[in-house]
Motif scaffolding. Structure first.
Motif, short mmCIF file in Angstrom:
data_model
loop_
_atom_site.label_atom_id
_atom_site.label_comp_id
_atom_site.label_asym_id
_atom_site.label_seq_id
_atom_site.Cartn_x
_atom_site.Cartn_y
_atom_site.Cartn_z
N LYS A 141 0.85 -1.18 0.00
CA LYS A 141 0.00 0.00 0.00
C LYS A 141 0.89 1.24 0.00
CE LYS A 141 -3.74 -2.28 2.52
NZ LYS A 141 -4.54 -2.29 3.78
N VAL A 142 0.57 2.17 -0.86
CA VAL A 142 1.41 3.34 -1.03
C VAL A 142 0.62 4.62 -0.75
CG1 VAL A 142 2.77 4.69 -2.69
CG2 VAL A 142 2.84 2.19 -2.75
N GLY A 143 1.28 5.57 -0.09
CA GLY A 143 0.67 6.87 0.17
C GLY A 143 -0.25 6.83 1.37
N GLY A 144 -0.67 8.01 1.78
CA GLY A 144 -1.58 8.12 2.91
C GLY A 144 -0.90 7.83 4.23
N LYS A 145 -1.71 7.59 5.23
CA LYS A 145 -1.20 7.41 6.58
C LYS A 145 -0.49 6.07 6.76
CE LYS A 145 -2.71 7.71 11.40
NZ LYS A 145 -3.88 7.91 12.31
N ASP A 147 1.38 4.09 4.58
CA ASP A 147 2.31 3.74 3.50
C ASP A 147 3.19 2.58 3.96
OD1 ASP A 147 4.33 3.61 1.55
OD2 ASP A 147 4.12 5.73 1.10
N GLU A 148 3.01 1.41 3.34
CA GLU A 148 3.72 0.20 3.80
C GLU A 148 5.19 0.20 3.44
OE1 GLU A 148 0.22 -3.14 4.18
OE2 GLU A 148 1.26 -2.97 2.24
N ARG A 149 5.62 1.15 2.65
CA ARG A 149 7.06 1.27 2.39
C ARG A 149 7.82 1.64 3.66
NH1 ARG A 149 7.14 5.40 -2.52
NH2 ARG A 149 5.46 6.28 -1.25
N LYS A 150 7.10 2.23 4.62
CA LYS A 150 7.70 2.63 5.89
C LYS A 150 7.63 1.51 6.93
CE LYS A 150 6.29 7.45 5.23
NZ LYS A 150 5.52 8.59 5.82
N ASN A 151 6.95 0.43 6.59
CA ASN A 151 6.80 -0.70 7.51
C ASN A 151 7.97 -1.65 7.29
OD1 ASN A 151 5.92 -3.57 8.16
ND2 ASN A 151 4.26 -2.39 9.09
N LEU A 152 8.77 -1.85 8.31
CA LEU A 152 9.99 -2.66 8.18
C LEU A 152 9.68 -4.07 7.72
CD1 LEU A 152 13.02 -3.07 8.56
CD2 LEU A 152 12.60 -3.52 10.99
N HIS A 153 8.71 -4.73 8.33
CA HIS A 153 8.41 -6.13 8.00
C HIS A 153 7.83 -6.28 6.59
CE1 HIS A 153 8.70 -6.28 12.40
NE2 HIS A 153 8.90 -7.57 12.28
N ARG A 154 6.82 -5.47 6.28
CA ARG A 154 6.14 -5.61 5.00
C ARG A 154 7.06 -5.20 3.83
NH1 ARG A 154 0.81 -6.71 5.30
NH2 ARG A 154 -0.24 -6.42 7.31
N SER A 155 7.78 -4.12 4.01
CA SER A 155 8.65 -3.66 2.92
C SER A 155 9.80 -4.63 2.69
CB SER A 155 9.19 -2.26 3.22
OG SER A 155 10.03 -2.26 4.36
N THR A 156 10.36 -5.18 3.76
CA THR A 156 11.46 -6.14 3.61
C THR A 156 10.99 -7.42 2.94
OG1 THR A 156 12.57 -5.25 5.59
CG2 THR A 156 13.25 -7.44 4.84
N ALA A 157 9.80 -7.89 3.30
CA ALA A 157 9.25 -9.10 2.68
C ALA A 157 9.06 -8.88 1.18
CB ALA A 157 7.92 -9.46 3.34
N ALA A 158 8.58 -7.70 0.81
CA ALA A 158 8.36 -7.39 -0.61
C ALA A 158 9.69 -7.28 -1.36
CB ALA A 158 7.58 -6.08 -0.73
N VAL A 159 10.66 -6.65 -0.74
CA VAL A 159 11.97 -6.48 -1.38
C VAL A 159 12.65 -7.83 -1.57
CG1 VAL A 159 14.32 -5.61 -0.96
CG2 VAL A 159 12.36 -4.09 -0.71
N CYS A 160 12.47 -8.74 -0.63
CA CYS A 160 13.06 -10.08 -0.78
C CYS A 160 12.55 -10.75 -2.06
CB CYS A 160 12.71 -10.94 0.43
SG CYS A 160 13.67 -10.56 1.91
N LEU A 161 11.26 -10.62 -2.32
CA LEU A 161 10.69 -11.20 -3.54
C LEU A 161 11.29 -10.55 -4.78
CD1 LEU A 161 6.93 -11.49 -2.48
CD2 LEU A 161 8.62 -13.33 -2.61
N TYR A 162 11.44 -9.23 -4.71
CA TYR A 162 11.99 -8.49 -5.84
C TYR A 162 13.45 -8.88 -6.10
CZ TYR A 162 13.01 -4.43 -8.81
OH TYR A 162 13.37 -3.63 -9.85
N LEU A 163 14.25 -8.94 -5.05
CA LEU A 163 15.66 -9.31 -5.19
C LEU A 163 15.80 -10.75 -5.70
CD1 LEU A 163 17.14 -7.73 -1.92
CD2 LEU A 163 17.46 -6.91 -4.27
N LYS A 164 14.91 -11.61 -5.24
CA LYS A 164 14.95 -13.01 -5.68
C LYS A 164 14.66 -13.11 -7.18
CE LYS A 164 13.62 -17.43 -3.68
NZ LYS A 164 12.83 -18.08 -2.59
N ASP A 165 13.69 -12.33 -7.64
CA ASP A 165 13.37 -12.32 -9.07
C ASP A 165 14.54 -11.77 -9.89
OD1 ASP A 165 10.89 -13.44 -8.79
OD2 ASP A 165 9.80 -11.54 -8.83
N LEU A 166 15.15 -10.71 -9.40
CA LEU A 166 16.28 -10.11 -10.12
C LEU A 166 17.46 -11.09 -10.19
CD1 LEU A 166 16.28 -6.45 -8.72
CD2 LEU A 166 15.69 -7.17 -11.04
N TYR A 167 17.71 -11.81 -9.10
CA TYR A 167 18.83 -12.75 -9.12
C TYR A 167 18.53 -13.94 -10.02
CZ TYR A 167 22.73 -15.62 -7.69
OH TYR A 167 23.88 -16.38 -7.72
N ARG A 168 17.28 -14.35 -10.04
CA ARG A 168 16.89 -15.45 -10.93
C ARG A 168 17.17 -15.06 -12.39
NH1 ARG A 168 11.92 -15.81 -9.37
NH2 ARG A 168 12.30 -17.25 -7.68
#
Length: 261
Positions: A141-145, A147-168
């Motif tokens: 979820k982006v924007g507003g009160k 914004d999950e980019r500021k959530n350590l757990h949710r943002s890190t989980a999402a980034v892990c998926l992104y990094l995994k795809d990039l490495y693949r």
């Protein structure tokens, strides 16, 4: 009686100072940054030489760069180290869950210095500095009160998926980190123009910001873990390093077997 003795002693001291010209030399003040910087460099050399039996096959010049980086960015890195006590355990668990190198957590140091509310001039937000479009593609979820980019757990989980795809796709951590910064399209274009998938052979075809990003990642990694890891190497360098570590481990096992026999 004591007052008289103290008075005479004081007179003798004053007379000695006047006759001899003696002065108490004050030590020259040392700036705390200088002291800290010297400790960093000293610790850097000590750890690098002692931690692993095999030298990390870093790109020439990067070890010196990393040493200078640690000194020049001492204050920011000290802040990151303090914040890492909270952030790193969460990031490490997430990375391990996705079978990713835990050293990728240093990418968040480069991106935001582990500041959850960090916002770049182009709109990237959070620990991992995700752009709105990328974050939405990763189901955040982006924007507003909230914004999950500021959530350590949710943002890190999402980034892990992104990094995994990039490495693949790339199979090379330096290319992954470059793509994380400037986008896969720019990295693919550089690969085509250079006719190579070696980051150091194509780096000049990437944006200057991306080249700096890679160097900062390497410098940050070696600040926290001077022994390094495959994440600061090209695919070929990582393969050489893995083979050398395996050979060193086998030699150690053989030596133990011989000593036991």
């Amino acid at each position: 009686m004591l007052h008289k003795l103290w008075f005479r002693f004081s007179l003798l001291v004053i007379l000695f100072v006047v006759l001899t010209g003696y002065t108490v030399r004050q030590p020259e003040p040392v700036h705390p940054f200088t002291q800290t910087a010297e400790r960093i460099v000293t610790a850097f050399f000590a750890k690098t030489n002692d931690v692993t039996p095999v030298a990390l096959p870093l790109q020439p010049g990067m070890r010196v760069y990393a040493q200078k980086f640690a000194v020049q960015n001492n204050e920011l890195l000290a802040i990151a180290r303090k914040r890492s006590r909270t952030c790193f355990p969460v990031m490490e668990r997430m990375l391990q869950k996705h079978n990713l190198p835990t050293q990728l957590k240093y990418l968040a140091v480069v991106e935001s210095n582990l500041e959850g509310n960090a916002r770049s001039r182009v709109g990237a937000v959070g620990y991992w500095q995700l752009m709105p479009q990328t974050a939405r593609e990763l189901k955040l979820k982006v924007g507003g009160k909230w914004d999950e980019r500021k959530n350590l757990h949710r943002s890190t989980a999402a980034v892990c998926l992104y990094l995994k795809d990039l490495y693949r796709y790339y199979g090379d951590w330096l290319l992954v980190i470059a793509a994380y910064n400037c986008g896969p399209g720019n990295v693919d274009k550089a690969i085509r123009k250079a006719g190579s998938r070696n980051y150091w052979a194509l780096q000049r075809l990437l944006p200057a910001e991306t080249r700096g990003h890679i160097k900062h990642f390497i410098g940050t990694h070696l600040y926290f873990e001077p022994q390094g890891s495959a994440t600061v190497l090209t695919k070929k360098q990582a393969a050489v390093y893995a083979a050398a570590l395996e050979a060193a481990e086998q030699n150690t096992v053989d030596s133990l077997v011989v000593s036991i026999d």
